[in-house]
Structure formats: structure tokens, C-alpha cells
Design a protein around this motif. Structure first.
Motif, mmCIF file in Angstrom:
data_model
loop_
_atom_site.group_PDB
_atom_site.id
_atom_site.type_symbol
_atom_site.label_atom_id
_atom_site.label_comp_id
_atom_site.label_asym_id
_atom_site.label_seq_id
_atom_site.Cartn_x
_atom_site.Cartn_y
_atom_site.Cartn_z
ATOM 1 N N LYS A 1 -38.595 62.135 57.012
ATOM 2 C CA LYS A 1 -38.157 60.769 57.600
ATOM 3 C C LYS A 1 -39.395 59.903 56.963
ATOM 4 O O LYS A 1 -40.613 60.377 56.889
ATOM 5 N N ALA B 1 -34.142 58.303 56.167
ATOM 6 C CA ALA B 1 -34.498 59.829 56.106
ATOM 7 C C ALA B 1 -33.531 60.273 55.246
ATOM 8 O O ALA B 1 -32.779 59.820 54.541
ATOM 9 N N ILE C 1 -29.635 60.479 63.225
ATOM 10 C CA ILE C 1 -30.876 60.932 62.632
ATOM 11 C C ILE C 1 -31.668 61.466 63.906
ATOM 12 O O ILE C 1 -32.509 62.542 63.637
#
Length: 98
Positions: free
Chosen positions: A23, A30, A86
């Protein structure tokens, strides 16, 4: 640069197993490293994170073949860090487009 993928007119099965997650908060990105199990993916494709029993959609922002991070990784996908999926993504999860 590739044109955005039109899911309504161009359906290609896709399965990808996540082997690494990086990240980058400053870039709001990401990177998901992993193994391509089947199919193909294009920039702009909407794929689904399979996390337990959940399927959460997210859009692919970039694709890199033959990741430099590990010789075992086939593909790296760039995803916007603000995508809800994510926050849940874990190594071993899969991305699919079916």
C-alpha cells in the motif's frame, strides 16, 4: 495505454490469487501481486475480491506482467487505495471476473 474494459460487451473469465499486498498512501494506490490462475484482465476491468463469503467489486487501475518483487508472482495489479475491497484484501484471497 489500453482503453477501459467494457464489461457489458467484452466478458473474459479471470481468476487471480493474491500473494502479496503493498500500500502506498501518498499515491493513493495499492499493488496486489499474485498468480494468474486463468484468463486475462485489462486496465479498467471491474473484478471481485472473494474474501470469505463476500464478493466485493473493485476497478483495476494498472497491470504489470512478471512482477519484480518475487519470481513466483505472475502479475501485479494496481488498485485505487480508496476502494473498499482493499481494506479487506488478504494474501490468499482471490480476485475473479466471471
Amino acid at each position: 495505454m489500453l482503453a477501459p474494459h467494457d464489461d457489458a460487451t467484452h466478458f473474459v473469465p479471470f481468476a487471480f490469487e493474491i500473494t502479496g499486498i503493498s500500500k502506498f498512501p501518498r499515491e493513493k494506490a495499492a499493488v496486489l501481486d499474485g498468480k494468474l490462475i486463468e484468463g486475462s484482465v485489462a486496465i479498467g476491468s471491474v473484478v471481485h475480491l472473494v474474501h470469505g463469503t463476500q464478493r466485493i467489486p473493485m476497478r483495476v487501475k494498472g497491470v504489470v506482467i512478471d512482477s519484480a518483487n518475487s519470481p513466483d508472482d505472475d502479475l501485479s495489479l494496481t488498485i485505487d487505495l480508496r476502494e473498499a475491497a482493499i481494506a479487506l484484501a488478504c494474501v490468499g484471497d482471490r480476485l475473479v471476473h466471471r
